[in-house]
Design an enzyme around this catalytic site. Sequence first.
Site, short mmCIF file in Angstrom:
data_model
loop_
_atom_site.label_atom_id
_atom_site.label_comp_id
_atom_site.label_asym_id
_atom_site.label_seq_id
_atom_site.Cartn_x
_atom_site.Cartn_y
_atom_site.Cartn_z
N TYR A 434 -35.57 -5.41 -47.55
CA TYR A 434 -35.65 -6.76 -47.16
C TYR A 434 -35.21 -6.92 -45.60
CZ TYR A 434 -30.92 -7.67 -49.15
OH TYR A 434 -29.54 -7.65 -49.45
N GLU A 435 -35.46 -8.14 -45.25
CA GLU A 435 -35.41 -8.40 -43.76
C GLU A 435 -36.43 -7.50 -42.67
OE1 GLU A 435 -34.19 -10.65 -41.93
OE2 GLU A 435 -33.21 -12.05 -43.69
#
Lengths: 591, 591
Positions: A434-435
């Site tokens: 994620y990110e």
Amino acid sequence: MPSYTAPTKDLQFVLHDVLKTSESSIPGYSDLDRDFTAAVLEEAGKITSEVLAPLNVVGDKEGCTLENGVVRVPTGFKEAFDQVREGGWTGLDMPEEFGGQNMPYVLGTAVGEMFSASNQAFTMYQGLTHGAASAILAHGTQEQKETYLPNMVSCEWTGTMNLTEPHCGTDLGMMRTKAEPQDDGSYKVSGQKIFISAGEHEMSDNIIHLVLAKIPGGPEGIKGVSLFIVPKFIVNDDGTVGARNGVSCGAIEEKMGIHGNSTCVMNYDEATGYLLGDMHKGMRAMFTMMNEARIGVGMQGLSAADAAYQNAVIYANDRLQGRAVTGAENPEGPADPLIVHPDIRRSLMDQKSFIEAARAFILWSSQLIDQAHRAEDADADGLISLMTPVVKGFLTDEGYDMTVKAQQIFGGHGYIEEHGMSQFTRDARIAMIYEGANGVQALDLVGRKLAQDGGKHVMAFFALVKDFCSENKDVEGMEDFVEPLKVASKHLQTAGMFFMQNGMKDPNAALSGSNDFMHMMGHVCLGLMWGRMAKASLEALANGTSDAAFHETKLATGRYYMARRLPATAMHLARIETGAETVMALAADQF
Amino acid sequence: MPSYTAPTKDLQFVLHDVLKTSESSIPGYSDLDRDFTAAVLEEAGKITSEVLAPLNVVGDKEGCTLENGVVRVPTGFKEAFDQVREGGWTGLDMPEEFGGQNMPYVLGTAVGEMFSASNQAFTMYQGLTHGAASAILAHGTQEQKETYLPNMVSCEWTGTMNLTEPHCGTDLGMMRTKAEPQDDGSYKVSGQKIFISAGEHEMSDNIIHLVLAKIPGGPEGIKGVSLFIVPKFIVNDDGTVGARNGVSCGAIEEKMGIHGNSTCVMNYDEATGYLLGDMHKGMRAMFTMMNEARIGVGMQGLSAADAAYQNAVIYANDRLQGRAVTGAENPEGPADPLIVHPDIRRSLMDQKSFIEAARAFILWSSQLIDQAHRAEDADADGLISLMTPVVKGFLTDEGYDMTVKAQQIFGGHGYIEEHGMSQFTRDARIAMIYEGANGVQALDLVGRKLAQDGGKHVMAFFALVKDFCSENKDVEGMEDFVEPLKVASKHLQTAGMFFMQNGMKDPNAALSGSNDFMHMMGHVCLGLMWGRMAKASLEALANGTSDAAFHETKLATGRYYMARRLPATAMHLARIETGAETVMALAADQF
């Protein structure tokens, strides 16, 4: 059940002996003296080790459940969240005008490491809120700030970030969520977002969703994306929580880990939204927080590694199995503890030497963010922008590997869920994704950041390493650090040159080496951190520190990293220098 | 849901173009012509891809449950097990006299790869049975063989291996399970064993437990351990299943993966057992099967990697995200498929180049086992004994990493359970642990196997690599393979020399490098396999093969491995040459 001991002593060492925070001219840093940060870190250590850590396994086992639109979080989470709110932990680095404590980001990061390490899934509820609040702080109107921030800073209301849709994650230009303008200046937001962490729950009175969507008629692709505030409950003019908005949780994802966090499919059905920042500039608004968000995720790599490592050390000291090859070390007992075995040492040293350098790297990065924001230093801003993908990508890749190593020390007992070692790896796995998945981080680093501002920032980084080496080349005790760092830095520069010389005529020649370059640069950064820590420890020892054992351990751990881990840069360089030829040789249908 | 395509074509390539099985003088190999193995592999491919693969996710989701002493396996497992039995897949390489088909081990391995890849947890039920049957075959009396083997070869009865106890796994000398001799020559076995795969279930009419236990009054430690046959139901004199024995499943472990296999705590309460092999020689009896068992686990590393890779390739071709840096490749579509991106290629090539070489390595190892057993070749026996820890340790470490890479290609969709990519990593994780954790494999390699028979086998291995390089150094097209292999082999030899020169005065100096040496040797083995495969493909192309695309792909994949993966040997050597100093620098309480 796994335990967690807050690494307050080591955090203090980095803050004061290495970064020398209270001597810094960055506004707010003069407050960060030893006693003050000790008090904050001890308190944070207490709530994380005593309240959050015991809930970590509970969160994993129970997970979140969706019934009739209501999401239930695991037992104890709500009460713990109340304690976190009451302790004032949610707004540490937020402005005082909105109820925060205006502390530098570096202190928030030191505290954040402990929160994440003790309970990653739990900490995400406040982490996402912090991210959403930062976006409103940076891009909101004064009215928006006043409406949302006080309750978000206190986490009475939580926040979320809504980017991903089923058919697009990295490539958000393809998104389909629409925002239709209304006469009153608001928008009607409709569409589906997935993988929304903390998307729905009942731990807060309201949830402030930040949603990327397209206003019909705007530019094609990514240039037509705008950012909207879409509250779960509309906020009345008097600031109270009003009518339910057209947003609901359609499902909770079953996932590999972070079960304690509700990862939701969010459905927006003509939900009322308010434009945040400029129209069609949604991506830019998101990206202004990206450095911090990505450094926060990099920190999770470190946090997971430390939590897992601590338990591996306990197990390696307790578990009796086999005899030391050099003769029994526990002759009275039926066997020696695992820790006598060289390969167990090798694994623990890999972990320890990574964790301590990663901690310094994260805190140094946070200091650069403070320098960029609080001291408005454009060079610091450029440098942290360069290093952000390294912090995110390298620390989460390595952090995950370290949890796997810690788990391995438990043998079969690491594979069953009883000891909690499996959870550390399952939770840590998401940080690589994620990110911005780590492949995207590597692309960002090599495809964008290296050449940014004419390559100024990467040159500044090389100069920084070079200066450190020059300054310390004749310092007694530093030879184990300076020489390897010089070699590794040379490898990194050679790779950079290779990209420059080959990337122009064939971008694939550079991008085929992006992952290797990110890892290489990560090693050089950690090598630099070890150099700086060694210097600090040598000085402490020369000054007759009362804690010589701590500094001797620090030096020995650093020597391990320089001798055993840093030489990886040569391998990465060798790979990079083969270019794109073998990487791109096959047609898609030959795989 | 993930899919699985049996790699029959590639298996055929290794068997016939590389190993040239049907030309071998090993007894039984003349039967292994192309048509015959094709028929077997196609049939195995059918049952694995059509029956077992669809049950893989079911097994993960449902797991096994224990109710009132009865273990329920996941839906569909029993019916599938019936199909496997009916197909005659359980006794492929077992003697005809006990109902087997007496095929060479190499064919059993080729089939086994597909079984494991399609459903690791399911395949373990028959895998454990095979292991237990092999032990009875090697050490049982004629009566024991006749009593147990026919039903075990057909898997009407399944088998288990009981080694681990709560306080000891690797160090079995500390075991507490006791076997009291009885007047009738049998024993009463009492104690608790843990982590018993396939320990209890109702898919077979009986379960034949092989249990390590100590006969009171015997030698201390590992030298007093004996092996016993303890059937779940006592077998009557007429061969029918009789009274329930004093063995029961106390609990099923909750674990990270392989949920479809029942991992049991087994309680023995004066259970009737029969000595298998010689008294106090239980470990030796276990170890005679160890090579095969460990190669079987190494194969699971390969299997998991291939299953995960296949799905990653499909996803990388289907998922549209971003544009190729060199210009749109799917200009009509909203974006290009993932597979255009160099870093995705890098990951897929890492996987593909590992999988194909690992497949060759496993089959070559299996051929060596056949050569040792069927042709009674002591040199082959020594060589496979040397390489077994490499097969097990390197292939499972790497195989696991490959599943993580495959999962990463899915981004967030790899983290949720929906696509099954998380399961591949969770299942693959156990292979690094069971049958001797990989640290124990590295210890076995460096601490025992290198010096075995005066270092004869490792010298034989070096000679084999050297000869290959000499023979092919002037062969056109082989330059991309021979040179890198020479360099890597030199690194390995240098590391071996370092151990010889330093290990005598400080064993830790060698053992601190054991993990690196195991990985180094793994790379050299895979490099050798790529050399042999390249040679075979060049020959096929020179002979005007009708499938030039296959061989061109093979060569390109091999070149990637030689250029990008093999150089890791230099890093491992650099680490090894730092010796034990930094590894062993800290006292236990400094961690």
